[in-house]
Design an enzyme around this catalytic site. Structure first.
Site, short mmCIF file in Angstrom:
data_model
loop_
_atom_site.label_atom_id
_atom_site.label_comp_id
_atom_site.label_asym_id
_atom_site.label_seq_id
_atom_site.Cartn_x
_atom_site.Cartn_y
_atom_site.Cartn_z
N ARG A 94 67.38 58.77 53.74
CA ARG A 94 65.98 59.10 53.25
C ARG A 94 65.49 60.51 53.53
O ARG A 94 64.96 61.01 52.55
CB ARG A 94 65.14 57.92 53.91
CG ARG A 94 65.21 56.32 53.65
CD ARG A 94 64.13 55.69 54.28
NE ARG A 94 64.27 54.30 53.81
CZ ARG A 94 63.75 53.13 54.01
NH1 ARG A 94 62.96 53.34 55.37
NH2 ARG A 94 63.81 52.13 53.51
N GLY A 112 66.66 45.82 49.28
CA GLY A 112 67.18 46.49 50.49
C GLY A 112 68.86 46.11 50.57
O GLY A 112 69.58 46.79 50.89
N GLY A 124 60.75 46.88 48.52
CA GLY A 124 59.39 45.82 47.99
C GLY A 124 58.79 46.51 46.80
O GLY A 124 58.20 45.92 45.76
N LYS A 161 65.73 33.86 48.25
CA LYS A 161 64.70 32.69 48.04
C LYS A 161 64.37 33.20 46.38
O LYS A 161 63.82 34.16 46.12
CB LYS A 161 63.54 32.93 48.91
CG LYS A 161 63.84 32.62 50.14
CD LYS A 161 62.47 32.73 51.27
CE LYS A 161 62.41 31.93 52.43
NZ LYS A 161 61.36 32.15 52.98
P1 ADP Z 1 67.19 42.30 48.63
O1 ADP Z 1 66.87 42.73 50.08
O2 ADP Z 1 68.37 43.11 48.01
O3 ADP Z 1 65.79 41.98 47.94
P2 ADP Z 1 67.20 39.47 49.57
O4 ADP Z 1 66.40 39.95 50.73
O5 ADP Z 1 66.60 38.70 48.46
O6 ADP Z 1 68.00 40.73 48.74
O7 ADP Z 1 68.57 38.51 49.89
C1 ADP Z 1 69.64 39.10 50.66
C2 ADP Z 1 69.97 37.99 51.60
O8 ADP Z 1 70.50 36.82 50.90
C3 ADP Z 1 71.41 38.48 52.10
O9 ADP Z 1 71.08 38.75 53.60
C4 ADP Z 1 72.40 37.30 51.88
O10 ADP Z 1 73.07 37.06 53.40
C5 ADP Z 1 71.43 36.14 51.65
N1 ADP Z 1 72.16 35.21 50.80
C6 ADP Z 1 72.67 35.50 49.51
N2 ADP Z 1 73.34 34.45 49.16
C7 ADP Z 1 73.28 33.29 50.16
C8 ADP Z 1 73.60 31.99 50.36
N3 ADP Z 1 74.52 31.36 49.03
N4 ADP Z 1 73.44 31.48 51.31
C9 ADP Z 1 72.87 31.66 52.15
N5 ADP Z 1 72.24 33.21 52.26
C10 ADP Z 1 72.43 33.88 51.19
MG MG Z 2 66.12 41.70 51.74
#
Ligand code: ADP
Ligand code: MG
Length: 394
Positions: A37, A352, A375, A200
């Site tokens: 960063r 992230g 975010g 989610k």
């Molecule tokens: P970002 O930070 O890029 O927005 P998210 O926080 O929404 O992404 O999601 C990332 C998390 O989702 C990771 O920690 C990953 O392990 C989890 N994940 C992805 N696929 C699955 C799955 N099939 N079952 C459980 N967790 C999952």
């Molecule tokens: Mg995340």
């Protein structure tokens, strides 16, 4: 977009307040463990110095919650910034505002860099209190925001103070974020494909909803896909499914159909009885055995997604395809990273965990833009106006 870029501001001899994102990870003994960063803001700082500005960098670090926390002082960050600049000291103030800060800034000459103490040592920062906004503004002549990652927060240093300085604008990093994410939302090269995954559906509903009006195809993976498959009556075993988002998922499916957007769901999944399993087996994505969990997209799904991505004009990716942190369930996410990197499309990755996955895959330098805002990039892609961006408009 009526936001001035750094080069349009007359900064010579001026005190330029530069809101940066130096919220870096620290080791237990207080050293900077990852200076990505800090490195990202160097071009802006160097440009300001070359133009003869007195540079005042300001950031928050961790969550001190309005109190002085010794372990969250900016001192090690200032030291690393000085190392990276490689020519002299960075003066760190002992308070984020007030007399201590003012004295250091008064002594600074053209080309000097001052780093204010952790902004969140003062509770008035996150409360966007006017008195703090005025104190910060009194330290500077020009306001520059280069911290896209906090632009979705209306704090004193991102919004409140901006009205009290004579000129305002966006730093190089912020400008590139707005340009890249902005181009995806209006005028993305076609076909525009979004890849959404992660944990989610509910977290990502605003993004999905906004993108459904823009994209030609939506590729779904990760635990999010489980919820879509469950919404269509599939058997998910012990997989992560958001039972209170099934209706929302059905609405997304219906809306995609009515808008003519192809929504691609996994056809196979890599399953295991636990996250700590040494390996998984591949089964149909809608027929997960009762004791198993879907932890990655399967090889057939990956092949179909890769094929689709090979003809993309633009790609936006948020959310890993599986539990990529665990080796047996990383192949889907790594494969998608390679496919995005290999395509000639304009590619943008935000989030992230998604950025961590791309870095892990070793393909980061082949992605057009890696967003520095987790975010903030999601809120932007949801079509929301970020308060820290709106504040810069003239
Ligand atoms: P970002 O930070 O890029 O927005 P998210 O926080 O929404 O992404 O999601 C990332 C998390 O989702 C990771 O920690 C990953 O392990 C989890 N994940 C992805 N696929 C699955 C799955 N099939 N079952 C459980 N967790 C999952
Ligand atoms: Mg995340």
């Amino acid at each position: 977009m009526a936001i001035k870029r750094l080069d349009e501001l007359a900064v010579a001899g001026k005190r330029v307040f530069c809101r940066v994102d130096f919220n870096v990870p620290l080791t237990d003994d207080g050293n900077v463990s990852d200076d990505t960063r800090i490195s990202k803001v160097l071009p802006t700082i160097k440009r300001l110095r070359d133009a003869g500005a007195r540079v005042i960098c300001a950031s928050h670090l961790g969550r001190p919650k309005g109190k002085v926390v010794e372990k969250l002082r900016m001192e090690p960050v200032g030291a690393r910034l000085a190392d990276l600049l490689g020519d002299g000291d960075v003066l760190v103030t002992d308070e984020p505002s007030g007399d201590g800060a003012r004295q250091v800034i008064d002594r600074a000459r053209e080309g000097d860099v001052v780093l204010l103490e952790n902004l969140r040592f003062d509770a008035r920062e996150t409360e966007n209190e006017d008195s703090f906004a005025r104190e910060l503004a009194a330290l500077a002549d020009i306001y520059l925001n280069d911290a896209f990652g906090t632009a979705h927060r209306a704090h004193a240093s991102t919004v409140g103070m901006v009205q009290y300085v004579e000129q305002r604008g966006a730093g190089l990093l912020m400008f590139r974020e707005l340009e890249m994410l902005g181009r995806l939302l209006s005028g993305a090269p076609k076909p525009f494909i979004a890849i959404l995954g992660g944990a989610k559906v509910s977290d990502k509903l605003p993004v999905i909803t906004n993108l459904l009006g823009k994209v030609d195809a939506l590729i779904i993976g990760g635990a999010m896909a489980n919820t879509f498959i469950a919404a269509q009556g599939g058997a998910l075993g012990r997989s992560m499914v958001e039972s209170d988002a099934l209706d929302a998922a059905r609405q997304v499916l219906a809306r995609a159909q009515s808008k003519g957007v192809d929504l691609l769901l996994p056809v196979d999944a890599v399953v295991a009885p636990s996250l700590d399993a040494a390996g998984g087996e591949t089964v149909p994505a809608d027929a997960i055995p009762a004791e198993q969990m879907a932890l990655d997209i399967g090889p057939q799904t990956l092949a179909a997604y890769r094929d689709r991505l090979s003809s993309a004009g633009a790609v936006f990716w948020n959310g890993p395809m599986g539990v990529f942190e665990k080796e047996p369930f990383a192949a889907g996410t790594m494969g998608i990273a390679e496919a995005v990197a290999a395509s000639s499309a304009m590619s943008v990755v935000g989030g992230g965990d998604s950025v961590a996955a791309v870095v892990k895959s070793g393909t980061a330098d082949k992605i057009t833009h890696i967003s520095t805002g987790g975010g903030a990039s999601l809120e932007f892609m949801s079509g929301k106006t970020l308060p820290g961006v709106a504040a810069l408009e003239v």
